[in-house]
Design a protein around this motif. Sequence first.
Motif, PDB file in Angstrom:
ATOM      1  N   LEU A 109      36.711  47.071  47.314  1.00 42.49           N
ATOM      2  CA  LEU A 109      35.456  47.587  47.854  1.00 42.49           C
ATOM      3  C   LEU A 109      34.816  48.603  46.920  1.00 42.49           C
ATOM      4  O   LEU A 109      33.586  48.716  46.869  1.00 42.49           O
ATOM      5  N   THR A 110      35.626  49.330  46.175  1.00 42.94           N
ATOM      6  CA  THR A 110      35.082  50.290  45.221  1.00 42.94           C
ATOM      7  C   THR A 110      34.678  49.636  43.902  1.00 42.94           C
ATOM      8  O   THR A 110      34.126  50.322  43.032  1.00 42.94           O
ATOM      9  N   GLY A 111      34.961  48.348  43.740  1.00 46.10           N
ATOM     10  CA  GLY A 111      34.593  47.650  42.521  1.00 46.10           C
ATOM     11  C   GLY A 111      35.590  47.767  41.392  1.00 46.10           C
ATOM     12  O   GLY A 111      35.321  47.296  40.278  1.00 46.10           O
ATOM     13  N   ALA A 112      36.752  48.372  41.628  1.00 44.41           N
ATOM     14  CA  ALA A 112      37.749  48.542  40.571  1.00 44.41           C
ATOM     15  C   ALA A 112      38.586  47.291  40.348  1.00 44.41           C
ATOM     16  O   ALA A 112      39.207  47.143  39.291  1.00 44.41           O
ATOM     17  N   LEU A 113      38.630  46.384  41.327  1.00 47.37           N
ATOM     18  CA  LEU A 113      39.484  45.198  41.226  1.00 47.37           C
ATOM     19  C   LEU A 113      38.769  44.038  41.906  1.00 47.37           C
ATOM     20  O   LEU A 113      38.291  44.174  43.034  1.00 47.37           O
ATOM     21  N   SER A 114      38.698  42.915  41.217  1.00 43.53           N
ATOM     22  CA  SER A 114      38.017  41.739  41.756  1.00 43.53           C
ATOM     23  C   SER A 114      39.022  40.819  42.457  1.00 43.53           C
ATOM     24  O   SER A 114      40.225  40.864  42.197  1.00 43.53           O
ATOM     25  N   GLY A 115      38.485  39.974  43.318  1.00 41.85           N
ATOM     26  CA  GLY A 115      39.342  39.026  44.020  1.00 41.85           C
ATOM     27  C   GLY A 115      39.948  37.976  43.107  1.00 41.85           C
ATOM     28  O   GLY A 115      41.086  37.541  43.312  1.00 41.85           O
ATOM     29  N   GLN A 116      39.204  37.555  42.085  1.00 42.67           N
ATOM     30  CA  GLN A 116      39.730  36.566  41.149  1.00 42.67           C
ATOM     31  C   GLN A 116      40.916  37.122  40.368  1.00 42.67           C
ATOM     32  O   GLN A 116      41.888  36.403  40.115  1.00 42.67           O
ATOM     33  N   ARG A 117      40.844  38.376  39.990  1.00 42.84           N
ATOM     34  CA  ARG A 117      41.973  38.969  39.274  1.00 42.84           C
ATOM     35  C   ARG A 117      43.190  39.087  40.184  1.00 42.84           C
ATOM     36  O   ARG A 117      44.323  38.839  39.760  1.00 42.84           O
ATOM     37  N   MET A 118      42.972  39.476  41.441  1.00 41.84           N
ATOM     38  CA  MET A 118      44.085  39.544  42.388  1.00 41.84           C
ATOM     39  C   MET A 118      44.705  38.178  42.601  1.00 41.84           C
ATOM     40  O   MET A 118      45.933  38.045  42.704  1.00 41.84           O
ATOM     41  N   LEU A 119      43.858  37.144  42.671  1.00 43.16           N
ATOM     42  CA  LEU A 119      44.383  35.791  42.855  1.00 43.16           C
ATOM     43  C   LEU A 119      45.169  35.343  41.629  1.00 43.16           C
ATOM     44  O   LEU A 119      46.158  34.604  41.759  1.00 43.16           O
ATOM     45  N   GLY A 120      44.767  35.777  40.439  1.00 50.31           N
ATOM     46  CA  GLY A 120      45.504  35.415  39.237  1.00 50.31           C
ATOM     47  C   GLY A 120      46.864  36.071  39.146  1.00 50.31           C
ATOM     48  O   GLY A 120      47.714  35.628  38.356  1.00 50.31           O
ATOM     49  N   TRP A 121      47.088  37.103  39.938  1.00 53.24           N
ATOM     50  CA  TRP A 121      48.382  37.792  39.925  1.00 53.24           C
ATOM     51  C   TRP A 121      49.369  37.228  40.936  1.00 53.24           C
ATOM     52  O   TRP A 121      50.440  37.809  41.126  1.00 53.24           O
ATOM     53  N   TRP A 122      49.073  36.116  41.602  1.00 53.28           N
ATOM     54  CA  TRP A 122      49.872  35.713  42.758  1.00 53.28           C
ATOM     55  C   TRP A 122      51.320  35.416  42.395  1.00 53.28           C
ATOM     56  O   TRP A 122      52.247  35.725  43.175  1.00 53.28           O
ATOM     57  N   ARG A 123      51.575  34.844  41.221  1.00 56.54           N
ATOM     58  CA  ARG A 123      52.967  34.563  40.844  1.00 56.54           C
ATOM     59  C   ARG A 123      53.747  35.861  40.627  1.00 56.54           C
ATOM     60  O   ARG A 123      54.857  36.032  41.135  1.00 56.54           O
ATOM     61  N   GLY A 124      53.143  36.775  39.861  1.00 55.23           N
ATOM     62  CA  GLY A 124      53.813  38.046  39.629  1.00 55.23           C
ATOM     63  C   GLY A 124      53.980  38.863  40.900  1.00 55.23           C
ATOM     64  O   GLY A 124      54.997  39.557  41.073  1.00 55.23           O
TER      65      GLY A 124
END
Length: 300
Positions: free
Chosen positions: A188-203
């Motif tokens: 919500l603050t713009g520091a992290l996008s949803g696509q980047r969070m989705l790319g971290w799913w394995r880790g």
Amino acid sequence: MPLAQHLRELRNRLAKALLAILAVTIAAAFYYKSIINLFTRPVLDSVGCPTSFAALSRQTADTTCARITINGLLAPFTLALKVSLMAGVVLASPVWLYQLWAFVAPGLHKHERKYAYAFVGAGVPLFFGGAFFAYKVLPKTARVLIDFTPHGVDNLLPLDDLLDLVTRMVVVFGLSFEMPLLLVMLNLTGALSGQRMLGWWRGMIVGITVFSAVATPSTDPLTMLALAAPIWMLYFSAVVFSLLNDRRKARREAERPGDDETSDLDLRPQDIGEVESVSASQALPAQPDTDDARAPGKTT
């Protein structure tokens, strides 16, 4: 507000919070035995040695049990103080949280207060959900751990160690359930996008599994998965929310004109009939001719 007044307000807020904690601690001291029974009863029902004759007759030779002990003359008194203070801090949390909010809120904007209300409203149920989950998982964990006791050896479990274990499990489970809320706040603050969070799913799956293995004191995979599975679900829920929020932001930015674009203006000429003519009464009065007034031979 000057600095001295800010410090006085902080002093008053802290005094009210400490008085509330002290009052609840004194009240909890009269019921500290009931509080200890509330925390230790599930573990005792799972690993405690039977005391009745019927329970002893059902116990087999391979069954391992534990006895709760207290060591030292002052140990019961210090344990009562520790449990009462813990109950005072937890039960008085609405008061000292309100005092903290009342000190911080005047410096927040309206939209910041809205976000703060939303995060507090979502964070409190998540924390208590994780704490309740730990309370239900703890008896199974204690049963698995107590089975490592060698046959024929009595397991004496100090009561203060048991309470520390229960408290640590409750706090760890409660805070681990706050992780998705932190990800949503960063999005919500713009520091992290949803696509980047989705790319971290394995880790994230591996990291959550390792964290669950370390946080749970038992070695069985069922207890580890019991903690990891809800955090997995909460993580992917945060990813879905972040993706939808990013899509909403992108749609709003597309509807807004860019910085190098001009806004649409109505440059059409007006009709002649719509132009009001200036009447004679609205005209400026005639000004004297200054050149004539300054000509030679003229008198003023």
